[in-house]
Design an enzyme around this catalytic site. Sequence first.
Site, PDB file in Angstrom:
ATOM      1  N   GLU A   1       0.626   1.459 -26.587  1.00  0.00           N
ATOM      2  CA  GLU A   1       1.466   2.612 -26.283  1.00  0.00           C
ATOM      3  C   GLU A   1       0.799   3.889 -26.779  1.00  0.00           C
ATOM      4  O   GLU A   1       0.516   4.015 -27.981  1.00  0.00           O
ATOM      5  CB  GLU A   1       2.839   2.438 -26.947  1.00  0.00           C
TER       6      GLU A   1
ATOM      7  N   GLU B   1       6.499  -4.299 -25.849  1.00  0.00           N
ATOM      8  CA  GLU B   1       5.596  -5.064 -26.718  1.00  0.00           C
ATOM      9  C   GLU B   1       5.297  -6.443 -26.138  1.00  0.00           C
ATOM     10  O   GLU B   1       4.180  -6.956 -26.262  1.00  0.00           O
ATOM     11  CB  GLU B   1       6.194  -5.203 -28.125  1.00  0.00           C
TER      12      GLU B   1
ATOM     13  N   ASP C   1       6.887  -3.517 -37.493  1.00  0.00           N
ATOM     14  CA  ASP C   1       8.275  -3.941 -37.275  1.00  0.00           C
ATOM     15  C   ASP C   1       8.478  -4.465 -35.852  1.00  0.00           C
ATOM     16  O   ASP C   1       9.310  -5.319 -35.597  1.00  0.00           O
ATOM     17  CB  ASP C   1       9.209  -2.753 -37.526  1.00  0.00           C
TER      18      ASP C   1
ATOM     19  N   HIS D   1      10.822   0.913 -39.501  1.00  0.00           N
ATOM     20  CA  HIS D   1       9.449   1.387 -39.306  1.00  0.00           C
ATOM     21  C   HIS D   1       8.643   1.330 -40.608  1.00  0.00           C
ATOM     22  O   HIS D   1       7.643   2.024 -40.738  1.00  0.00           O
ATOM     23  CB  HIS D   1       9.439   2.838 -38.781  1.00  0.00           C
TER      24      HIS D   1
END
Lengths: 484, 329
Positions: free
Chosen positions: B30, B61, B86, B130
Amino acid sequence: MASEFLMPKLGLTMEEGTIAEWLVGDGDDVQAGAAVLRIETDKTETDVEAAHSGRLRFAGDVGDTFACGERIGWFLADGEEPPAGSASTAAPAASTTAPASTTLAPPTVAAAATTPGGRILASPMARRVAAERNIDLGAVRGTGPGGRIVSADLDGLTSAPPAPAPAVAAAGITLAPAAGIGGIAPPATVAARQLADLLGIDLRSVALDAREGRVTRDTVALHVRGVLAAASASSLAAASTSAAAPSSSLPPAMQAPSTTIKLSGMRGTIAKRMHESLASMAQLTLHMDADLDAVVADREQRKAAGNAPSYTDYVIAATARALTQHPVVNSQITDEGVALLPTVHVGMAVALDGGLIVPVISDTATRGLESLSAESSRLAAAARDGNLTLPELEGGTFSVSTLGMFGVDGFTPVINPPNTAILGVGRLRDDVVVNNGDISTVKRLTLSLTWDHRAFDGAPAAEFCQTIATLLQDPSALDTPVSS
Amino acid sequence: MSRKIAYVQAFNEAVRQEMQANDDVFCAGEDIGAFGGVFQSYAGLQKEFGERRVVDTPISEQAIIGLGVGAAVAGLRPIVDIMFMDFIAVAFDQIINQAAKLKYMFGGSATVPMTITTGGGGGLSAAAQHSQSLEALICHIPGLKVVYPSNPYDMKGLMTSCIRENNPTIMIKHKRLLGMQGDVPEEPYAIPLGKANILREGTDVTVVSWAKMANDSVDVADQLASEGISVEVIDPRTMQPLDTETIVASVKKTNRVIVVHEAVRFAGLGAEVAAQIQEEAFDYLDAPVGRVAAPFSPVPFSPVLEAHYQPSPDRITEAIRSVLARPGA
């Protein structure tokens, strides 16, 4: 759970100790670490601490001498009795004198911190170091949190007093034979492997812990102690009549054994004494036939009367009388020289499961056949039942060993130290005799005399055997007590 | 030739040099293309190698890892980026059941030479979704190799090894170390996977820690040295496979050990390290294996709470003192 209280080994060379004083009463409750016993070695007198807590029951009296590692008492829980069959296993104290160590550790000052369950608080590192150096953690003061003993607390310490003899499983472990064969390493705990690595020990030579089925840290430590003891023993005057080299210095079995008979207890005593015998004497054997026609006839008569002695009894009776005529054979080598012993006590070898024992027919030469036969029967029965007392095993001046019942004619018996000779008795057989062209048969057996050439020579040995053979031709003479 | 560059630049350089050396290497993730990645890990790579070899992906993902697995099996050598560690949870099926298993399921006839890169650790007030340290989760999966460098030099050498490795690897970049400067040679080099690094030698106590905590532990060790306490700091660098041998050798020397990690204490890798030590070096321990880790709680957003949550130099110092304690001495 009852625990044994063993005669401690206070130094590498200490072989035995004598109970000088019990510091507590029989049946008293004692705490681990408390002094409960004073023992004497030939060099020193020292106090022994209880290895466990519990009710202490004695298995030995003041004055009794025990080899290191022999049981001298029991630690029992409340209401517990010593395990059945726990009669003292004490063997006659060895006649060799080993100097006791003079390097006793200093008296202990403070006991280690323990849990309510009695476990000493010590780090794993400290436990390993203590095992390697044979240090009693109970006598070490811990400086870690909560009094935990850490390795630094052992700096500068060496072995402590109440360390049980190595050979009898210091950590209470049971050993199984080393299992390694060829290049295959035996099963071993990680700790054992590391300890062996550290010390450069080949794991294949280390016995397995029978309970765990693998080499453990404890068996490695035992192995190392055995090697150290062997090294120490062999460096002690080769000329001394000290014990045979411990088996721990031997190479491992060349095949995985189907079973291994431990060299402990009776087997261990036999191994040690017989090796010691051959290692320390100049032994050789002669064979001579004795005609027993007269004995056979005499025995038939007595059999009819219902009290027939065995053929061995006849030979023992003849031997006892021959010994009175050849005093050099009834002797013992001492520092002063060959000591001729005035009284004849003939030991008779009795085979048992897994060993043999040699009870002594006291004052043999003064006994008639009937008395001798009764005594030999009684001793043989007592030997097989395990009921022999210490006095019945002591004081033999000569031994007779029989293998005739197995079809053996001649063999080379090994002298029972500190005697200087032993007689082997073969089977009774029919021999063909040619006499001036006439052929006849005669009842015969072969006598095998082993003697110590240091004490006397071949001619007197042969003469002694001739006397026995001659006496066996006149059984009536054997029934007459000889005053010695 | 060596010069000082940042941790993130060391990563970037390893990727660029391997892409130059091997046309089969490509990247996907990304915002890694035109933007260069949220942490600038991939800065400049699309410009140099083009859009076919540095691919911007949709926000999925599962698709990113799945793409990597497929390409790897087909013979390419993909580097796929999951922005925050994460988010590997989103792609766990692709990671655990596909990437880690294909070689096994196809009897060795399929291999997955794929590198997953991701940002781990806290300290940026990035909140509970995160900031996690999930290395224990992926170290539990046979078939994955996991690296977590603590400095620029190790980053370049380990990332190079990851790309060259013929099995799936996960490279975790610690977010608080991205700007850390250090000596890094310009020429390509590889640090073998599964080899720990002794960051600092010592004799009294061993500290096992990795990523940011390894640096904090070295700082603590420097401080304690002034008191005469000699601390050995070991950075495993590769968390899976773990270099137990180096750790055990150190414990045998020092007899005391603590493990420091950012992840929560319960079932963290400290538990595994402690277990291996007691299996391999039980008889060399003078104290229980100590653990310094996060409490069993999500990572807090509040900077004050997060600072309290993360193992601090003070807590590391305290743990070292407790295993060294000999109140009776």
